[in-house]
Design a protein around this motif. Structure first.
Motif, mmCIF file in Angstrom:
data_model
loop_
_atom_site.group_PDB
_atom_site.id
_atom_site.type_symbol
_atom_site.label_atom_id
_atom_site.label_comp_id
_atom_site.label_asym_id
_atom_site.label_seq_id
_atom_site.Cartn_x
_atom_site.Cartn_y
_atom_site.Cartn_z
ATOM 1 N N GLU A 65 -25.267 -15.734 26.345
ATOM 2 C CA GLU A 65 -24.832 -16.641 25.279
ATOM 3 C C GLU A 65 -24.671 -15.921 23.950
ATOM 4 O OE1 GLU A 65 -27.055 -20.098 22.791
ATOM 5 O OE2 GLU A 65 -27.049 -20.367 24.970
ATOM 6 N N LYS A 66 -25.533 -14.964 23.675
ATOM 7 C CA LYS A 66 -25.505 -14.244 22.394
ATOM 8 C C LYS A 66 -24.529 -13.074 22.384
ATOM 9 C CE LYS A 66 -28.730 -16.543 20.177
ATOM 10 N NZ LYS A 66 -28.535 -17.173 18.884
ATOM 11 N N GLY A 67 -23.948 -12.719 23.530
ATOM 12 C CA GLY A 67 -23.004 -11.604 23.569
ATOM 13 C C GLY A 67 -23.665 -10.258 23.771
ATOM 14 N N ILE A 68 -24.857 -10.245 24.361
ATOM 15 C CA ILE A 68 -25.568 -8.994 24.629
ATOM 16 C C ILE A 68 -25.194 -8.456 26.007
ATOM 17 C CG2 ILE A 68 -27.863 -7.977 24.952
ATOM 18 C CD1 ILE A 68 -28.898 -10.032 22.883
ATOM 19 N N ILE A 69 -24.983 -9.369 26.951
ATOM 20 C CA ILE A 69 -24.555 -8.981 28.297
ATOM 21 C C ILE A 69 -23.352 -9.831 28.681
ATOM 22 C CG2 ILE A 69 -26.856 -8.256 29.062
ATOM 23 C CD1 ILE A 69 -27.105 -10.906 30.597
ATOM 24 N N HIS A 70 -22.622 -9.377 29.685
ATOM 25 C CA HIS A 70 -21.542 -10.192 30.238
ATOM 26 C C HIS A 70 -21.713 -10.284 31.744
ATOM 27 C CE1 HIS A 70 -19.786 -6.144 30.640
ATOM 28 N NE2 HIS A 70 -19.057 -6.634 31.620
ATOM 29 N N LYS A 71 -21.138 -11.328 32.304
ATOM 30 C CA LYS A 71 -21.245 -11.617 33.730
ATOM 31 C C LYS A 71 -19.987 -11.139 34.430
ATOM 32 C CE LYS A 71 -22.722 -15.742 34.643
ATOM 33 N NZ LYS A 71 -22.828 -17.203 34.892
ATOM 34 N N VAL A 72 -20.179 -10.520 35.576
ATOM 35 C CA VAL A 72 -19.074 -10.077 36.416
ATOM 36 C C VAL A 72 -19.477 -10.361 37.866
ATOM 37 C CG1 VAL A 72 -19.932 -7.690 36.436
ATOM 38 C CG2 VAL A 72 -17.563 -8.136 37.005
ATOM 39 N N PHE A 73 -18.526 -10.795 38.664
ATOM 40 C CA PHE A 73 -18.836 -11.189 40.038
ATOM 41 C C PHE A 73 -18.512 -10.068 41.010
ATOM 42 C CE2 PHE A 73 -18.342 -15.076 37.682
ATOM 43 C CZ PHE A 73 -19.434 -15.813 38.115
ATOM 44 N N ASP A 74 -19.363 -9.932 42.041
ATOM 45 C CA ASP A 74 -19.118 -8.927 43.069
ATOM 46 C C ASP A 74 -18.262 -9.529 44.183
ATOM 47 O OD1 ASP A 74 -20.835 -10.424 44.734
ATOM 48 O OD2 ASP A 74 -22.528 -9.055 44.463
ATOM 49 N N LEU A 75 -18.036 -8.768 45.231
ATOM 50 C CA LEU A 75 -17.170 -9.200 46.328
ATOM 51 C C LEU A 75 -17.693 -10.427 47.067
ATOM 52 C CD1 LEU A 75 -16.283 -5.674 47.745
ATOM 53 C CD2 LEU A 75 -14.775 -7.220 46.481
ATOM 54 N N ASN A 76 -18.996 -10.693 46.961
ATOM 55 C CA ASN A 76 -19.595 -11.855 47.613
ATOM 56 C C ASN A 76 -19.678 -13.064 46.686
ATOM 57 O OD1 ASN A 76 -20.101 -10.461 50.053
ATOM 58 N ND2 ASN A 76 -21.896 -9.526 49.123
ATOM 59 N N GLY A 77 -19.200 -12.924 45.456
ATOM 60 C CA GLY A 77 -19.257 -14.016 44.501
ATOM 61 C C GLY A 77 -20.583 -14.109 43.763
ATOM 62 N N THR A 78 -21.428 -13.112 43.915
ATOM 63 C CA THR A 78 -22.719 -13.085 43.220
ATOM 64 C C THR A 78 -22.512 -12.612 41.793
ATOM 65 O OG1 THR A 78 -23.850 -12.578 45.295
ATOM 66 C CG2 THR A 78 -25.046 -12.096 43.257
ATOM 67 N N ALA A 79 -23.138 -13.311 40.854
ATOM 68 C CA ALA A 79 -23.063 -12.915 39.452
ATOM 69 C C ALA A 79 -23.886 -11.654 39.230
ATOM 70 C CB ALA A 79 -23.577 -14.034 38.559
ATOM 71 N N ASN A 80 -23.283 -10.698 38.566
ATOM 72 C CA ASN A 80 -23.943 -9.466 38.151
ATOM 73 C C ASN A 80 -23.817 -9.387 36.647
ATOM 74 O OD1 ASN A 80 -24.488 -7.396 40.653
ATOM 75 N ND2 ASN A 80 -22.917 -8.891 41.109
ATOM 76 N N TYR A 81 -24.718 -8.662 36.011
ATOM 77 C CA TYR A 81 -24.743 -8.599 34.559
ATOM 78 C C TYR A 81 -24.710 -7.145 34.099
ATOM 79 C CZ TYR A 81 -26.171 -13.403 35.156
ATOM 80 O OH TYR A 81 -26.214 -14.724 35.533
ATOM 81 N N ALA A 82 -23.980 -6.923 33.011
ATOM 82 C CA ALA A 82 -23.903 -5.591 32.415
ATOM 83 C C ALA A 82 -23.977 -5.741 30.901
ATOM 84 C CB ALA A 82 -22.599 -4.904 32.803
ATOM 85 N N LEU A 83 -24.475 -4.715 30.248
ATOM 86 C CA LEU A 83 -24.562 -4.749 28.793
ATOM 87 C C LEU A 83 -23.168 -4.798 28.187
ATOM 88 C CD1 LEU A 83 -27.383 -2.131 28.132
ATOM 89 C CD2 LEU A 83 -27.549 -4.618 27.933
ATOM 90 N N CYS A 84 -23.038 -5.566 27.140
ATOM 91 C CA CYS A 84 -21.764 -5.668 26.420
ATOM 92 C C CYS A 84 -21.605 -4.484 25.477
ATOM 93 C CB CYS A 84 -21.728 -6.955 25.588
ATOM 94 S SG CYS A 84 -21.460 -8.441 26.543
ATOM 95 N N SER A 85 -20.405 -4.333 24.982
ATOM 96 C CA SER A 85 -20.170 -3.341 23.943
ATOM 97 C C SER A 85 -20.754 -3.870 22.642
ATOM 98 C CB SER A 85 -18.675 -3.067 23.797
ATOM 99 O OG SER A 85 -18.024 -4.218 23.314
ATOM 100 N N SER A 86 -20.906 -3.010 21.677
ATOM 101 C CA SER A 86 -21.538 -3.406 20.411
ATOM 102 C C SER A 86 -20.698 -4.390 19.609
ATOM 103 C CB SER A 86 -21.839 -2.165 19.566
ATOM 104 O OG SER A 86 -20.641 -1.473 19.291
ATOM 105 N N ASN A 87 -19.412 -4.545 19.935
ATOM 106 C CA ASN A 87 -18.579 -5.476 19.174
ATOM 107 C C ASN A 87 -18.505 -6.873 19.787
ATOM 108 O OD1 ASN A 87 -16.998 -4.722 21.296
ATOM 109 N ND2 ASN A 87 -15.157 -4.345 20.109
ATOM 110 N N CYS A 88 -19.273 -7.142 20.823
ATOM 111 C CA CYS A 88 -19.340 -8.496 21.378
ATOM 112 C C CYS A 88 -20.210 -9.359 20.475
ATOM 113 C CB CYS A 88 -19.931 -8.486 22.780
ATOM 114 S SG CYS A 88 -18.835 -7.809 24.024
ATOM 115 N N THR A 89 -19.858 -10.615 20.387
ATOM 116 C CA THR A 89 -20.614 -11.542 19.556
ATOM 117 C C THR A 89 -20.942 -12.791 20.354
ATOM 118 O OG1 THR A 89 -18.695 -12.768 18.735
ATOM 119 C CG2 THR A 89 -19.335 -10.776 17.508
ATOM 120 N N GLU A 90 -21.680 -13.655 19.714
ATOM 121 C CA GLU A 90 -22.042 -14.936 20.311
ATOM 122 C C GLU A 90 -20.798 -15.769 20.611
ATOM 123 O OE1 GLU A 90 -24.954 -18.673 19.093
ATOM 124 O OE2 GLU A 90 -24.991 -16.813 17.940
#
Length: 148
Positions: A65-90
């Motif tokens: 929600e705050k823009g620290i991580i973003h969600k990306v889905f794998d081949l099975n549809g499972t949500a995975n999370y990765a750190l955002c770039s420093s210019n992401c915001t809420e």
């Protein structure tokens, strides 16, 4: 406890996004930054036994929600999370980069340095973001396939 540059950075990141600096939040940030792939909540649960499932879910939700991580889905549809770039915001994630799903090891990679094509939508469509996926073999799995 000795504070590392990473810990200081994570504390600053939490301050910047007006989140309390708790040990579980700092541990999740440290764990995610140590990985070169996006990570699912179940994988984080397996790696971080001292943080319960509900707390971890709340941390990941707040970070997204705050823009620290973003969600990306794998081949099975499972949500995975990765750190955002420093210019992401809420209010806007800047995770418009290639997400690579390895069909062998099932890891998801954020390929931030790829030049992506411009997307021209028909009149009337207002994009708020986009996600581009590619599937194939990551470098580690490619090397294993060549050896066989």
């Amino acid at each position: 406890m000795i504070q590392t540059r990473d810990t200081q950075y994570f504390e600053h990141l939490l301050d910047k996004h007006r989140l309390k600096k708790t040990a579980p939040r700092l541990r999740v940030l440290s764990m995610m930054s140590s990985r070169n792939t996006a990570t699912s909540q179940p994988d984080l649960e397996n790696l971080m036994h001292d943080i319960d499932r509900v707390t971890l879910y709340r941390i990941l939700s707040a970070f997204e929600e705050k823009g620290i991580i973003h969600k990306v889905f794998d081949l099975n549809g499972t949500a995975n999370y990765a750190l955002c770039s420093s210019n992401c915001t809420e209010h806007h994630h800047h995770d418009e980069h290639l997400h690579f799903n390895c069909v062998q090891c099932k890891n998801v990679y954020c390929l931030n340095d790829m030049n992506l094509p411009a997307i021209n939508l028909p009149a009337g469509f207002e994009p708020q973001g986009f996600t581009i996926y590619a599937n194939g073999l990551c470098p580690k799995c490619s090397k294993k396939a060549v050896k066989k």
